[in-house]
Scaffold this active site. Structure first.
Site, PDB file in Angstrom:
ATOM      1  N   HIS A   9       0.687  -1.338  -0.079  1.00 44.66           N
ATOM      2  CA  HIS A   9      -0.047  -0.013   0.178  1.00 44.66           C
ATOM      3  C   HIS A   9       0.820   1.241  -0.191  1.00 44.66           C
ATOM      4  O   HIS A   9       0.463   2.187  -0.637  1.00 44.66           O
ATOM      5  CB  HIS A   9      -1.081  -0.009   1.082  1.00 44.66           C
ATOM      6  CG  HIS A   9      -1.899  -0.967   0.910  1.00 44.66           C
ATOM      7  ND1 HIS A   9      -2.303  -2.095   1.519  1.00 44.66           N
ATOM      8  CD2 HIS A   9      -3.238  -0.655   0.076  1.00 44.66           C
ATOM      9  CE1 HIS A   9      -3.302  -2.906   1.021  1.00 44.66           C
ATOM     10  NE2 HIS A   9      -3.814  -2.185   0.151  1.00 44.66           N
ATOM     11  N   ARG A  13     -10.770   3.856  -1.886  1.00 45.53           N
ATOM     12  CA  ARG A  13     -10.651   3.089  -0.701  1.00 45.53           C
ATOM     13  C   ARG A  13     -10.783   3.998   0.447  1.00 45.53           C
ATOM     14  O   ARG A  13     -10.222   4.709   0.942  1.00 45.53           O
ATOM     15  CB  ARG A  13      -8.860   2.995  -0.808  1.00 45.53           C
ATOM     16  CG  ARG A  13      -8.306   2.030  -1.756  1.00 45.53           C
ATOM     17  CD  ARG A  13      -6.793   1.901  -1.615  1.00 45.53           C
ATOM     18  NE  ARG A  13      -6.344   0.640  -2.338  1.00 45.53           N
ATOM     19  CZ  ARG A  13      -5.677   0.622  -3.540  1.00 45.53           C
ATOM     20  NH1 ARG A  13      -5.651   1.880  -4.164  1.00 45.53           N
ATOM     21  NH2 ARG A  13      -5.322  -0.393  -4.213  1.00 45.53           N
ATOM     22  N   GLU A  51     -10.565 -11.208  -4.727  1.00 42.02           N
ATOM     23  CA  GLU A  51      -9.300 -10.990  -4.401  1.00 42.02           C
ATOM     24  C   GLU A  51      -8.838 -11.904  -3.588  1.00 42.02           C
ATOM     25  O   GLU A  51      -7.581 -11.990  -3.040  1.00 42.02           O
ATOM     26  CB  GLU A  51      -9.117  -9.539  -3.807  1.00 42.02           C
ATOM     27  CG  GLU A  51      -9.923  -9.110  -2.766  1.00 42.02           C
ATOM     28  CD  GLU A  51      -9.637  -7.746  -2.079  1.00 42.02           C
ATOM     29  OE1 GLU A  51      -8.576  -7.265  -2.408  1.00 42.02           O
ATOM     30  OE2 GLU A  51     -10.556  -7.263  -1.434  1.00 42.02           O
ATOM     31  N   ASN A  86      -3.857  -7.131  -6.544  1.00 47.15           N
ATOM     32  CA  ASN A  86      -2.819  -7.340  -5.658  1.00 47.15           C
ATOM     33  C   ASN A  86      -3.046  -8.469  -4.581  1.00 47.15           C
ATOM     34  O   ASN A  86      -1.962  -9.120  -4.301  1.00 47.15           O
ATOM     35  CB  ASN A  86      -3.059  -5.864  -4.999  1.00 47.15           C
ATOM     36  CG  ASN A  86      -2.902  -4.731  -5.696  1.00 47.15           C
ATOM     37  OD1 ASN A  86      -2.327  -4.800  -6.920  1.00 47.15           O
ATOM     38  ND2 ASN A  86      -3.431  -3.568  -5.395  1.00 47.15           N
ATOM     39  N   ASP A  87      -4.252  -8.385  -3.812  1.00 41.82           N
ATOM     40  CA  ASP A  87      -4.293  -9.535  -2.871  1.00 41.82           C
ATOM     41  C   ASP A  87      -4.721 -10.986  -3.662  1.00 41.82           C
ATOM     42  O   ASP A  87      -4.006 -11.904  -3.217  1.00 41.82           O
ATOM     43  CB  ASP A  87      -5.436  -9.260  -2.142  1.00 41.82           C
ATOM     44  CG  ASP A  87      -4.970  -8.415  -1.049  1.00 41.82           C
ATOM     45  OD1 ASP A  87      -3.954  -8.480  -0.595  1.00 41.82           O
ATOM     46  OD2 ASP A  87      -5.824  -7.097  -0.761  1.00 41.82           O
ATOM     47  N   ARG A  92       2.589  -9.336  -0.467  1.00 42.97           N
ATOM     48  CA  ARG A  92       2.782  -8.428  -1.351  1.00 42.97           C
ATOM     49  C   ARG A  92       3.817  -7.221  -0.798  1.00 42.97           C
ATOM     50  O   ARG A  92       4.121  -6.445  -1.695  1.00 42.97           O
ATOM     51  CB  ARG A  92       1.566  -7.835  -1.710  1.00 42.97           C
ATOM     52  CG  ARG A  92       0.700  -7.160  -0.531  1.00 42.97           C
ATOM     53  CD  ARG A  92      -0.745  -6.848  -1.051  1.00 42.97           C
ATOM     54  NE  ARG A  92      -0.934  -5.610  -1.474  1.00 42.97           N
ATOM     55  CZ  ARG A  92      -2.120  -4.969  -1.738  1.00 42.97           C
ATOM     56  NH1 ARG A  92      -3.327  -5.773  -1.419  1.00 42.97           N
ATOM     57  NH2 ARG A  92      -2.442  -3.689  -2.099  1.00 42.97           N
ATOM     58  N   CYS A 124      -9.245  -3.969 -10.599  1.00 44.10           N
ATOM     59  CA  CYS A 124      -8.817  -2.755  -9.894  1.00 44.10           C
ATOM     60  C   CYS A 124      -7.412  -2.900  -9.309  1.00 44.10           C
ATOM     61  O   CYS A 124      -7.180  -1.785  -8.522  1.00 44.10           O
ATOM     62  CB  CYS A 124      -9.755  -2.256  -8.936  1.00 44.10           C
ATOM     63  SG  CYS A 124     -10.253  -3.321  -7.464  1.00 44.10           S
TER      64      CYS A 124
HETATM   65  C1  PEP Z   1      -6.317  -5.329  -4.546  1.00 45.21           C
HETATM   66  O1  PEP Z   1      -6.106  -6.179  -3.601  1.00 45.21           O
HETATM   67  O2  PEP Z   1      -5.904  -5.832  -5.696  1.00 45.21           O
HETATM   68  C2  PEP Z   1      -6.977  -4.166  -4.269  1.00 45.21           C
HETATM   69  C3  PEP Z   1      -7.231  -3.285  -5.215  1.00 45.21           C
HETATM   70  O3  PEP Z   1      -7.050  -3.799  -3.050  1.00 45.21           O
HETATM   71  P1  PEP Z   1      -5.990  -3.029  -2.102  1.00 45.21           P
HETATM   72  O4  PEP Z   1      -4.706  -2.837  -2.797  1.00 45.21           O
HETATM   73  O5  PEP Z   1      -6.409  -1.906  -1.545  1.00 45.21           O
HETATM   74  O6  PEP Z   1      -5.932  -4.168  -1.013  1.00 45.21           O
HETATM   75 MG    MG Z   2      -7.028  -5.831  -1.893  1.00 47.31          MG
END
Ligand code: PEP
Ligand code: MG
Length: 587
Positions: A202, A309, A447, A470-471, A481, A518
């Site tokens: 993040h 977010r 995710e 991402n997750d 990550r 996303c």
């Molecule tokens: C993700 O996990 O891809 C996502 C968009 O949420 P975040 O990055 O806020 O965990």
């Molecule tokens: Mg996420």
């Protein structure tokens, strides 16, 4: 202001360090070392403007300490240790004692000093008064005050202590929280370089959103760089140069100029639609963490917000947002979007996104697999906060196109609970005669691998899917990550991901619902074409990534991308998939 680069740093050789590219751009400046692990007490004179914030920080630390002591008391009560219970109860009283609290506030206000320093001075003063009294009883009270003071100090020195590097500094740290990074943006720092972190941590995402050139995962940088060292940060290449020679500085200045010119040229497609040469429309949205980023999203060509977010509202403010604040905030976002849609994700806290406003829960061995996101939001005593948020968002939906999205849904049970809460909120509003969009679209983030695998079961129950790569990558490949040591294994084009994403888009098509991505993969020019080839038609990304991705979409033929999608589904290694993507893009 140009950093002073002529000063002689030649006693020290130029050193190049390689890490993970986190946010592109070139920064040249002096190092400012930020050590979040040190617990010494900062003594800072503050300005008039900062007095209220320091008092608020003290109040938060007192509140947190109070909650911690209550929890300890509950445990003791269960064990029936009454003597110990009384001591803790006495400590709680000290927390509210005017001699401690009012005096510390007075020192902040009148002496213009930070909360830690004011608290330390107040505790020392009270201890001095007790010292002057001979009796044993008062000497014990002295150590109680000291004990309580230490607890409050530890809470004050938590991750929310404000950081104030000089503008144009390059902040070097072992690690930064997403909240730190957002604060550093406000301090107008030139760049960031951290030992820890991965491309989709993040912190990296926040740095990209704020266009701060950044490199993460540099492993030992913070122990090699000294305060004030001249540094070059090349965010796109993932390189940091310590004590660059004047020639190196000149080369990077030239590169920075070329990059700026290229960025400006790409921005020329801002108002053109993201449509392929064979006429297929792709919706390009922006991910934002804060309403202030909407102007940048629009100026980079976003046609709406694909991921808002909202958890940052719980991470940077001084109080938990109320229903009214969620409502006002979402209304403001819609107004800034001028009729373009906004997708609000309900708060996604836990793991690295810590809110000091929520009651603490027990430390976890494995926070990424712990009480986070939807599990946390649906648990007591947090659940009423989710209800307030949902009510606020529903009310705002009467003012413009607003979608609600639940994060980290693992399966039907959790989706059912979240929907029940939303239905309850909607029914309440209806009975109170408060307007909201009764046809509001409610979707989920895909995710977690479990959600992707049962996408066919989830799809008929929602209005849209948004794949959070991402997750999804983190959990599918078991790669943290934010961990620099396994960053090499964080592979968006792993065949397992390709199959999962393909399954999700097929399930969405069968149910007739839209599916977007996303996660950061959506903004990667090498990966976005594969996502489109697999059937994704909405991409939501950091605003700065939009112009380049859009130019790729406009240059591509969807029929070729679809053929690419079919091909990569049959390939068995990441290397083969990368090769196939490069071939298609080269054509
Ligand atoms: C993700 O996990 O891809 C996502 C968009 O949420 P975040 O990055 O806020 O965990
Ligand atoms: Mg996420």
């Amino acid at each position: 202001m140009e950093p002073e680069t002529q000063q002689d740093d030649r006693d020290h050789p130029e050193i190049e360090k390689r890490g993970t590219p986190a946010s592109s751009g070139i920064a040249i400046g002096r190092a400012y070392i930020l050590d979040r692990r040190r617990l010494s007490i900062p003594k800072t004179q503050i300005d008039d403007d900062d007095v209220d914030e320091e008092i608020a920080r003290l109040a938060r630390a007192l509140k947190t300490s109070d909650r911690q002591l209550s929890r300890i008391k509950e445990k003791i009560q269960a064990r029936e240790e009454s003597e110990h219970y009384n001591i803790i109860a006495a400590h709680q009283l000290i927390l509210h004692d005017e001699h401690l609290v009012d005096e510390a506030i007075r020192r902040i206000r009148e002496d213009h000093i930070n909360a830690e320093w004011a608290l330390r001075q107040t505790v020392e003063h009270i201890k001095g008064v007790f010292d002057a009294i001979e009796e044993e009883y008062f000497r014990e009270r002295r150590s109680d005050v000291e004990f309580v003071g230490e607890r409050v100090l530890r809470n004050l020195l938590g991750r929310d202590a404000p950081v104030k590097p000089p503008p144009d500094a390059i902040v070097v740290a072992h690690d930064l929280s997403p909240a730190d990074t957002a604060q550093l943006f406000r301090a107008a720092v030139a760049g960031l370089a951290t030992d820890a972190g991965g491309k989709t941590s993040h912190t990296a995402i926040t740095a990209r959103a704020h266009e701060i050139p950044s490199v993460v995962g540099l492993e030992d940088l913070s122990s090699v760089v000294g305060n004030g060292d001249l540094l070059v940060v090349d965010g796109a290449a993932g390189v940091v140069i310590i004590n660059p020679t004047p020639d190196t500085v000149a080369i990077y200045r030239e590169r920075a100029r070329a990059e700026a010119a290229r960025g400006a040229a790409l921005l020329e497609n801002r108002d053109l639609p993201a449509v392929t040469t064979d006429g297929v429309h792709v919706e390009i949205f922006a991910n934002v963490d804060h309403a202030d980023e909407i102007a940048s999203a629009r100026s980079h060509g976003a046609v709406g917000i694909g991921l808002y977010r909202t958890e940052y509202m719980f991470m940077v403010g001084t109080d938990i947002p109320t229903e009214e604040e969620h409502y006002e905030h979402a209304r403001d976002v819609l107004a800034r979007l001028d009729g373009h849609p906004a997708t609000f994700r309900t708060f996604d806290l836990g793991a690295d996104k810590i809110s000091r406003l929520l009651p603490d829960h027990h430390p976890e061995q494995n926070p990424a697999l712990g009480l986070r996101s939807m599990r946390l939001a649906l648990s007591e005593p947090i659940r009423p906060l989710l209800k307030e948020q949902v009510r606020g968002l529903l009310r705002a939906s009467a003012h413009g196109p607003l979608r609600i999205m639940f994060p980290m849904i693992s399966g039907v049970g959790e989706l059912g609970e979240a929907r029940a809460l939303l239905d309850e909120a909607a029914a309440e509003l209806a009975s109170e005669g408060i307007p909201y969009d009764t046809g509001i679209h409610v979707g989920v983030m895909v995710e977690m691998p479990s959600a992707a695998v049962i996408a066919d079961v989830l799809a008929p129950k929602v209005d849209f899917f948004s794949i959070g790569t991402n997750d999804l990558i983190q959990y599918t490949l078991a790669v943290d990550r934010g961990n620099e040591y396994v960053a090499y294994a964080y592979e968006p084009l792993h065949p397992a991901l390709i199959r999962l994403i393909a399954h999700v888009t097929e399930a969405a098509a069968t149910a007739g619902i839209p599916v977007g991505v996303c996660g950061e993969a959506a903004g990667d020019p090498l990966i976005a074409p594969v996502l489109l080839g697999l059937g994704v038609r909405e991409l939501s990304m950091n605003a700065v990534a939009i112009p380049e991705v859009k130019s790729h979409v406009r240059a591509a033929k969807m029929a070729d991308l679809t053929a690419l999608g079919e091909r990569v589904k049959t390939l068995t290694t990441t290397a083969d998939i990368r090769e196939a993507v490069k071939e298609t893009l080269a054509r």
